[in-house]
Design a protein around this motif. Structure first.
Motif, mmCIF file in Angstrom:
data_model
loop_
_atom_site.group_PDB
_atom_site.id
_atom_site.type_symbol
_atom_site.label_atom_id
_atom_site.label_comp_id
_atom_site.label_asym_id
_atom_site.label_seq_id
_atom_site.Cartn_x
_atom_site.Cartn_y
_atom_site.Cartn_z
ATOM 1 N N MET A 1 0.854 -1.203 0.000
ATOM 2 C CA MET A 1 0.000 0.000 0.000
ATOM 3 C C MET A 1 0.877 1.235 0.000
ATOM 4 S SD MET A 1 -2.939 1.040 2.785
ATOM 5 C CE MET A 1 -3.803 -0.496 2.487
ATOM 6 N N ASN A 2 0.608 2.183 -0.932
ATOM 7 C CA ASN A 2 1.467 3.349 -1.001
ATOM 8 C C ASN A 2 1.220 4.288 0.162
ATOM 9 O OD1 ASN A 2 -0.635 5.267 -1.651
ATOM 10 N ND2 ASN A 2 -0.631 4.436 -3.742
ATOM 11 N N LYS A 3 2.169 5.223 0.338
ATOM 12 C CA LYS A 3 2.114 6.131 1.490
ATOM 13 C C LYS A 3 0.871 6.989 1.491
ATOM 14 C CE LYS A 3 4.781 9.822 3.707
ATOM 15 N NZ LYS A 3 5.993 10.656 3.616
ATOM 16 N N LEU A 4 0.452 7.472 0.296
ATOM 17 C CA LEU A 4 -0.717 8.339 0.222
ATOM 18 C C LEU A 4 -1.969 7.594 0.652
ATOM 19 C CD1 LEU A 4 -1.819 11.091 -0.606
ATOM 20 C CD2 LEU A 4 -2.167 10.185 -2.910
ATOM 21 N N LYS A 5 -2.129 6.366 0.167
ATOM 22 C CA LYS A 5 -3.307 5.580 0.524
ATOM 23 C C LYS A 5 -3.313 5.288 2.016
ATOM 24 C CE LYS A 5 -7.031 3.143 -0.224
ATOM 25 N NZ LYS A 5 -8.288 3.813 -0.560
ATOM 26 N N THR A 6 -2.149 4.939 2.566
ATOM 27 C CA THR A 6 -2.064 4.673 3.999
ATOM 28 C C THR A 6 -2.462 5.906 4.796
ATOM 29 O OG1 THR A 6 -0.264 3.119 3.606
ATOM 30 C CG2 THR A 6 -0.530 3.928 5.845
ATOM 31 N N THR A 7 -2.015 7.057 4.361
ATOM 32 C CA THR A 7 -2.340 8.307 5.060
ATOM 33 C C THR A 7 -3.839 8.564 5.039
ATOM 34 O OG1 THR A 7 -0.220 9.259 4.474
ATOM 35 C CG2 THR A 7 -1.947 10.791 5.100
ATOM 36 N N PHE A 8 -4.465 8.424 3.871
ATOM 37 C CA PHE A 8 -5.892 8.691 3.776
ATOM 38 C C PHE A 8 -6.689 7.735 4.667
ATOM 39 C CE2 PHE A 8 -6.724 12.092 1.145
ATOM 40 C CZ PHE A 8 -5.923 12.093 0.011
ATOM 41 N N MET A 39 -13.515 19.113 -1.854
ATOM 42 C CA MET A 39 -13.851 18.133 -0.826
ATOM 43 C C MET A 39 -14.436 16.859 -1.428
ATOM 44 S SD MET A 39 -16.223 18.530 2.603
ATOM 45 C CE MET A 39 -17.567 19.307 1.717
ATOM 46 N N GLN A 40 -15.149 16.977 -2.521
ATOM 47 C CA GLN A 40 -15.747 15.793 -3.116
ATOM 48 C C GLN A 40 -14.684 14.782 -3.525
ATOM 49 O OE1 GLN A 40 -18.943 16.675 -5.982
ATOM 50 N NE2 GLN A 40 -18.896 18.793 -5.263
ATOM 51 N N LYS A 41 -13.548 15.276 -4.023
ATOM 52 C CA LYS A 41 -12.471 14.373 -4.418
ATOM 53 C C LYS A 41 -11.727 13.813 -3.209
ATOM 54 C CE LYS A 41 -11.665 16.373 -8.989
ATOM 55 N NZ LYS A 41 -10.668 16.973 -9.909
ATOM 56 N N VAL A 42 -11.451 14.687 -2.239
ATOM 57 C CA VAL A 42 -10.731 14.227 -1.045
ATOM 58 C C VAL A 42 -11.554 13.191 -0.294
ATOM 59 C CG1 VAL A 42 -9.647 14.969 1.113
ATOM 60 C CG2 VAL A 42 -9.551 16.450 -0.894
ATOM 61 N N ALA A 321 -4.935 15.983 4.723
ATOM 62 C CA ALA A 321 -5.317 15.160 3.580
ATOM 63 C C ALA A 321 -5.345 15.975 2.293
ATOM 64 C CB ALA A 321 -6.685 14.523 3.840
ATOM 65 N N VAL A 322 -5.855 17.208 2.360
ATOM 66 C CA VAL A 322 -5.851 18.082 1.191
ATOM 67 C C VAL A 322 -4.412 18.413 0.797
ATOM 68 C CG1 VAL A 322 -6.554 20.325 0.263
ATOM 69 C CG2 VAL A 322 -8.097 19.059 1.780
ATOM 70 N N ALA A 323 -3.587 18.703 1.797
ATOM 71 C CA ALA A 323 -2.191 19.062 1.535
ATOM 72 C C ALA A 323 -1.437 17.945 0.829
ATOM 73 C CB ALA A 323 -1.495 19.420 2.844
ATOM 74 N N MET A 324 -1.776 16.707 1.150
ATOM 75 C CA MET A 324 -1.068 15.569 0.569
ATOM 76 C C MET A 324 -1.770 14.970 -0.643
ATOM 77 S SD MET A 324 0.415 13.636 3.965
ATOM 78 C CE MET A 324 -1.058 13.824 4.958
ATOM 79 N N HIS A 325 -2.920 15.506 -0.996
ATOM 80 C CA HIS A 325 -3.658 14.990 -2.148
ATOM 81 C C HIS A 325 -2.893 15.337 -3.429
ATOM 82 C CE1 HIS A 325 -6.893 14.370 -5.052
ATOM 83 N NE2 HIS A 325 -7.549 13.721 -4.118
ATOM 84 N N PRO A 326 -2.754 14.396 -4.354
ATOM 85 C CA PRO A 326 -1.946 14.651 -5.559
ATOM 86 C C PRO A 326 -2.471 15.765 -6.443
ATOM 87 C CG PRO A 326 -3.160 12.562 -5.731
ATOM 88 C CD PRO A 326 -3.273 13.000 -4.316
ATOM 89 N N GLU A 327 -3.754 16.119 -6.334
ATOM 90 C CA GLU A 327 -4.310 17.193 -7.168
ATOM 91 C C GLU A 327 -4.285 18.560 -6.486
ATOM 92 O OE1 GLU A 327 -7.973 16.510 -9.282
ATOM 93 O OE2 GLU A 327 -7.781 14.340 -8.992
ATOM 94 N N PHE A 328 -3.966 18.609 -5.198
ATOM 95 C CA PHE A 328 -4.110 19.862 -4.473
ATOM 96 C C PHE A 328 -2.788 20.334 -3.872
ATOM 97 C CE2 PHE A 328 -8.417 17.802 -4.150
ATOM 98 C CZ PHE A 328 -8.936 18.503 -5.223
ATOM 99 N N GLY A 329 -2.554 20.093 -2.584
ATOM 100 C CA GLY A 329 -1.325 20.575 -1.964
ATOM 101 C C GLY A 329 -1.610 21.651 -0.938
ATOM 102 N N TRP A 330 -0.549 22.147 -0.292
ATOM 103 C CA TRP A 330 -0.690 23.087 0.816
ATOM 104 C C TRP A 330 -1.348 24.402 0.393
ATOM 105 C CZ3 TRP A 330 -0.706 22.174 5.749
ATOM 106 C CH2 TRP A 330 -0.032 21.053 6.240
ATOM 107 N N GLY A 331 -1.163 24.806 -0.833
ATOM 108 C CA GLY A 331 -1.771 26.052 -1.281
ATOM 109 C C GLY A 331 -3.268 25.967 -1.461
ATOM 110 N N SER A 332 -3.827 24.765 -1.374
ATOM 111 C CA SER A 332 -5.258 24.560 -1.596
ATOM 112 C C SER A 332 -6.011 24.141 -0.341
ATOM 113 C CB SER A 332 -5.467 23.485 -2.679
ATOM 114 O OG SER A 332 -4.921 23.906 -3.916
ATOM 115 N N VAL A 333 -5.346 24.137 0.809
ATOM 116 C CA VAL A 333 -6.047 23.696 2.014
ATOM 117 C C VAL A 333 -7.076 24.744 2.430
ATOM 118 C CG1 VAL A 333 -4.055 22.365 2.798
ATOM 119 C CG2 VAL A 333 -4.399 24.694 3.664
ATOM 120 N N PRO A 334 -8.218 24.314 3.004
ATOM 121 C CA PRO A 334 -9.184 25.289 3.510
ATOM 122 C C PRO A 334 -8.588 26.054 4.689
ATOM 123 C CG PRO A 334 -9.845 23.050 4.102
ATOM 124 C CD PRO A 334 -8.681 22.930 3.179
ATOM 125 N N THR A 335 -8.767 27.351 4.686
ATOM 126 C CA THR A 335 -8.135 28.210 5.682
ATOM 127 C C THR A 335 -9.183 28.918 6.535
ATOM 128 O OG1 THR A 335 -8.065 30.094 4.165
ATOM 129 C CG2 THR A 335 -6.174 28.599 4.148
#
Length: 427
Positions: A1-8, A39-42, A321-335
């Motif tokens: 299991m990859n790191k991203l999947k384990t994290t989610f 959020m729908q994707k995350v 989870a948003v920060a580590m999502h392959p489509e988003f990242g730290w610049g896309s986290v809800p603030t």
């Protein structure tokens, strides 16, 4: 299991360990803004982990408010989770329309920004959990102001803002000096207009809760707004709100935008700078305070599952989870919800607007004052305000489009507000 999947999986299990094993469905009404769409994707990982199917109903802001209010007030049961904000949460909580929210210790409710938490609570009880919070600020193209030889400062005067808009306005090149909300709605054009009125020393109601829309302060503010946007804004501004202006900005057509701080997360043009909201001598109330939050309508048969999803979707772990999502990242986290978000070096590196956003949120002043006898910055936290604000919004759009004079629009607004407040028994 990859790191991203384990994290989610880990993040989902942290907040949803008590979910039943069999699949259930939740229907969620959301505003069609960027973070909600993301959020729908995350949340696909949440469904994969828990078996809970998520049915999303994404609606334009005004339509969402109408449908959610109608369904919740009548106990229609169409939605398990609803997007509401600071105007509704304490009122609906007190009325028993939505359920109180209590989360586990790992949720760390004390990490929530006090202004946001207080605005979504009634008598100390949280009724809606913030998905993202915001104030308002100036977002401007510094390359354009530099080229025009003008500057914009924190808490600048409206006169200087107008001068800057005039200097950078170049419709022949497809650039408009100022893009501002004009679309009618109590949370659309009136969110911005109310902050302008506040900054001119005006308010919605006096100490007896009588409307003051026919005041000199309102008249000065609306004349300024119509002049600024009518002369230096894009054509058809009476049809523009957040999403429309965001699209214009990202097409390079806006030199300046004064709106929700959250917009900075979605700007795709280079050279954007930020400044605290301008005023006409009164800085109190010149920048709004808001949160799009998630609540559970009272009596929902899926309330336990709904609360578990809200706990996950508004947690520290969701932000990661948003920060580590392959489509988003730290610049896309809800603030705008948690102090801890602003402590991450990765977030501060990705979000040049972070300091300006936090300063705006911390300086917002929703408390009742001698000037205004109600709670709220760009709204009044009373049940009648959506009706009052919607009526006035139509008149302001008419004034902006030229269909009515400012004086006629204000007179009609005063009459409509007076009728609503009188019928409600305020005087």
């Amino acid at each position: 299991m990859n790191k991203l999947k384990t994290t989610f999986l880990g993040l989902s299990m942290c907040a949803a360990s008590a979910l039943t094993a069999h699949a259930q469905e939740l229907t969620i009404a959301i505003v069609n803004n960027g973070h909600m769409i993301n959020m729908q994707k995350v949340a696909e990982a949440y469904t994969a982990d828990t078996g809970v199917k998520l049915n999303w109903v994404s609606l334009e802001e005004g339509v969402l408010r109408e449908q959610v209010t109608s369904d919740t007030a009548t106990g229609g049961g169409q939605y398990d989770i609803i997007n509401i904000g600071m105007q509704e949460a304490p009122i609906w909580g007190a009325a028993g329309w939505i359920e109180p929210l209590e989360f586990g210790a790992e949720y760390d409710i004390d990490d929530m920004l006090p202004a946001i938490r207080n605005g979504l609570s009634h008598e100390g009880t949280l009724y809606a959990a913030p998905f993202y919070g915001e104030s308002s600020m100036v977002m401007y193209r510094k390359d354009l102001t530099d080229a025009a030889g003008v500057s914009i400062a924190d808490n600048d005067s409206w006169d200087n803002i107008k001068a800057a808009a005039m200097a950078i306005h170049n419709p022949d090149a497809g650039v408009y000096g100022a893009c501002l909300r004009g679309k009618p709605g109590w949370g659309d054009n009136m969110a911005f207009i109310t902050t302008v009125v506040n900054s001119f020393g005006g308010a919605w109601f006096d100490k007896d809760m009588r409307p003051t829309i026919d005041s000199d302060e309102w008249r000065a503010a609306i004349n300024f707004y119509v002049d600024l946007l009518g002369n230096y804004g894009p054509p058809g501004s009476e049809g523009n709100s957040f999403n429309e202006i965001l699209a214009l900005y990202n097409e390079g057509k806006c030199g300046m935008w004064i709106d929700a701080t959250i917009a900075a997360s979605f700007l795709e043009v280079d050279g954007v700078a930020y400044a605290q909201s301008p005023n006409a001598g009164n800085p109190v109330g010149a920048n709004w305070l808001w949160a799009w939050a998630m609540a559970v309508p009272a009596g929902s048969p899926n309330s336990d599952e709904a609360k578990k999803f809200i706990e996950w979707a508004t947690s520290k772990d969701y932000i990661k989870a948003v920060a580590m999502h392959p489509e988003f990242g730290w610049g896309s986290v809800p603030t705008g919800t948690r102090a801890s978000t602003y402590a991450y070096p990765e977030f501060k590196a990705a979000a040049a607007f972070a300091g300006a956003e936090m300063a705006a949120i911390e300086s917002a002043a929703p408390e009742a004052t001698d000037l205004k006898p109600y709670v709220g910055v760009q709204f009044a936290a009373i049940p009648e305000f959506p009706e009052v604000g919607s009526a006035v919004a139509q008149e302001m759009a008419a004034a902006l489009s030229g269909a009515k004079s400012v004086d006629d629009a204000l007179a009609a607004s005063q009459a409509a507000a007076d009728a609503i407040m009188s019928e409600a028994g305020y005087y």
